[in-house]
Design an enzyme around this catalytic site. Structure first.
Site, short mmCIF file in Angstrom:
data_model
loop_
_atom_site.label_atom_id
_atom_site.label_comp_id
_atom_site.label_asym_id
_atom_site.label_seq_id
_atom_site.Cartn_x
_atom_site.Cartn_y
_atom_site.Cartn_z
N GLY A 117 0.82 -1.22 0.00
CA GLY A 117 0.00 0.00 0.00
C GLY A 117 0.85 1.26 0.00
N ARG A 145 1.38 -5.59 -5.09
CA ARG A 145 1.37 -6.52 -3.96
C ARG A 145 1.82 -7.94 -4.34
NH1 ARG A 145 -0.67 -4.49 0.68
NH2 ARG A 145 -2.14 -2.76 0.58
N LYS A 165 7.83 0.66 5.89
CA LYS A 165 6.73 1.48 5.38
C LYS A 165 5.39 0.88 5.76
CE LYS A 165 4.37 -0.04 2.69
NZ LYS A 165 3.50 -0.79 1.77
N ASP A 195 -0.29 1.95 8.39
CA ASP A 195 -0.95 1.27 9.51
C ASP A 195 -0.17 1.38 10.82
OD1 ASP A 195 -2.68 0.55 7.54
OD2 ASP A 195 -2.45 -1.61 7.75
#
Ligand code: FBP
Length: 549
Positions: free
Chosen positions: A77, A141, A198, A201
């Protein structure tokens, strides 16, 4: 590319570097390290990259100035500041030797496997300095975990003369970076692999990593929006706003927004799990606060809902764990293939326990469908697709209706729903993230020039002014343990959830009753880039509380 006035002004911003990185450095090494759990198993799986020391860079007279070709990948993300990691790495390798080259693999780890890349130049990099987003090379991803992918990768790395690869990602991507580092070390391919922490969240943090980049900017962006809603809410006094914020698993974003905005309610998934709360318990908790405010004449309020909540309700967590098992093909470890969505649901229903089936059947049809069908490439439930905020408000409305009939509630309840996720992931990085990311990238160049592999780039002491930040590297194996993932035991970086005995949650818990009853909203306003330090250069409240000695 056409630019806004802010972008033009922002492009000129020179991110701050720790003092140690402002000149030549040498690596000061600590003692041998251990993984956080399952030491024997992790050591056996990573014989070449296990036990390495923690590294801190200190000023030196001179340093290795050899030209080096480096590759970089953005994985997972988006998170504000990714472009600054790349510009920091670019400036870092060029400061070592102007003949060094930096290549970017396109659209995530898949770019390495499929040999899709670009070479960075001054003009190209300058377009993206201090900007949000990952669009400089794109992200993806694709899981980098198979030997065939590693072998395909080495072909292009050799062709371009790349001796080091930097992978920017969250816990899963950094775990895979370590697997790749181990593989290339075992094969003696002569390619170093460095990770970079990174994720908005905020769940890639531990004793060694203070925070993952992007968390700061994303939380500040969401908090501005939550604050705006609270001001509207307090102006009209007629709605309850249910605001879901991203955070696939951990509730760090929700908690940080609560610390910044003081909403009436903020749910924390980790607490819901610890208290073994059912969905009905969560709904009753919210409904009671609504009823209490209604009794005071306040038929309005705000509720922050963490995106991952549903996975932390114990009965649903059990169900998801079994869904993950049955939807994985044990022979390949890959998700099972089905002819149709109906066939998949049918398979699920006939392969889970009666208890889990009852839980699944009790959920609204769309939630049931999302749980059975949608998975990301890492096999995780795609919680961002589950509309928990609507599910909760509908259930609260129903409960209040029942209380009304019983004569226990006499208010008005009207709800609005919001989901803040994608709005914050590509925001222009705050000064904190601009400096932190640039330092992480620049620091990675020094890990590379010092011959390190299987390390994560780390910058510490970030609640102090940037000049006092500490730069170095941590062996990725040090953060690993074995966990059950999609039906198999795997070495993974331990995910950092909200600690209920940690300072940020304790602060929240000590204030939430007051925030629920009274209206003590805070309106943080937009991120500021120029102005007094106390406005422009502050870290998150989470980090400030965690680091307060
Ligand atoms: P990363 O962990 O890869 O940084 O991504 C986190 C996240 O932003 C979560 O908050 C969210 O659940 C998820 O990505 C959404 O993923 P996608 O972009 O694939 O919809």
């Amino acid at each position: 590319m056409e630019k806004s006035a802010l972008q033009i002004a922002r492009a000129a911003y020179q991110p701050k570097l720790p003092k140690a990185l402002q000149g030549p450095v040498k690596a000061q090494e600590g003692a041998a390290t251990q993984s956080v759990g399952n030491q024997d198993e992790i050591k056996a799986l990573f014989p070449n990259t296990y036990g390495m020391p923690v590294v801190e860079f200190v000023p030196a007279e001179s340093e290795n100035k050899e030209a080096i070709n480096v590759g970089i990948i953005l994985s997972g993300g988006q998170a504000p500041g990714g472009h600054n990691v790349i510009s920091g790495l670019y400036d870092g390798v060029k400061s070592l030797n102007k003949d060094s080259k930096l290549y970017g693999f396109l659209m995530g780890p898949g770019g390495l496997v499929d040999h899709k890349y670009v070479e960075f130049t001054d003009e190209f990099i300058d377009e993206y300095r201090n900007t949000g987003g990952f669009d400089i090379i794109g992200s993806g991803r694709t899981k980098l975990e198979k030997e065939a992918q590693f072998e395909s990768g080495i072909e292009i790395l050799r062709e371009l003369g790349i001796k080091a690869l930097v992978i920017i990602g969250g816990d899963d991507s950094n775990t895979n970076a370590c697997v790749l580092a181990e593989y290339y070390a075992a094969k003696k391919y002569g390619v170093q692999v460095i990770g970079c922490p990174k994720t908005i969240d905020g769940d890639l943090k531990n004793e060694q990593i203070e925070t993952s980049f992007g968390f700061d900017t994303a939380c500040k962006t969401y908090s501005e929006l939550v604050g705006n809603i609270q001001r509207d809410c307090n102006s009209a006094r007629k709605y309850w706003h249910f605001i879901k914020v991203m955070g696939r698993s951990a509730s760090h974003i929700a908690l940080e927004c609560a610390l910044q905005c003081q909403p009436n309610i903020c749910l924390v998934s980790e607490e819901v799990e610890a208290k073994q709360m059912s969905l009905d318990d969560v709904v009753t908790y919210i409904a009671k606060a609504v009823a209490q405010r209604a009794a005071d004449g306040n038929n309005f309020g705000t509720v922050i809902v963490p995106e991952g909540l549903i996975e932390f309700i114990p009965a649903i967590k059990k169900l998801i764990a079994q869904l993950n098992e049955v939807l994985t093909d044990p022979a390949t470890g890959e998700p099972r293939e089905f002819e149709s969505a109906e066939a998949q649901i049918e398979f699920v229903l006939s392969n889970i326990t009666a208890e889990n089936k009852a839980v699944l059947e009790s959920l609204p049809a769309d939630v049931k469908r999302q749980l059975c069908l949608d998975r990301d490439p890492h096999g995780n439930v795609q919680v961002s697709l589950i509309e928990t905020e609507k599910l909760l408000s509908a259930m609260v409305a129903k409960k209040l209706g029942e209380w009304k009939k019983e004569g226990n509630y006499n208010g008005k309840f009207s709800a609005q729903h919001h989901f803040f996720g994608y709005e914050g992931r590509c925001a222009a990085p705050s000064n904190y993230d601009a400096d932190y990311c640039y330092s992480l990238g620049y620091n990675a160049s020094r890990l590379i020039s010092n011959g390190k592999t299987g390390y994560m780039s780390v910058i510490k002491n970030t609640t102090a002014p940037a000049a006092e930040w500490i730069a170095g590297g941590v062996p990725i194996t040090m953060m690993m343990n074995i966990e059950r993932r999609n039906g198999a035991n795997k070495p993974v970086i331990r995910k950092a959830l909200v600690e209920l005995d940690g300072a940020p949650f304790k602060f929240f818990a000590a204030h939430r009753e007051k925030w629920a009853k009274e209206t003590c909203y805070v309106y943080p306003g937009p991120i500021q880039y120029w102005g007094p330090t106390e406005v422009c250069d502050q870290c998150t409240k989470t980090l400030a509380l965690e680091q307060a000695k």
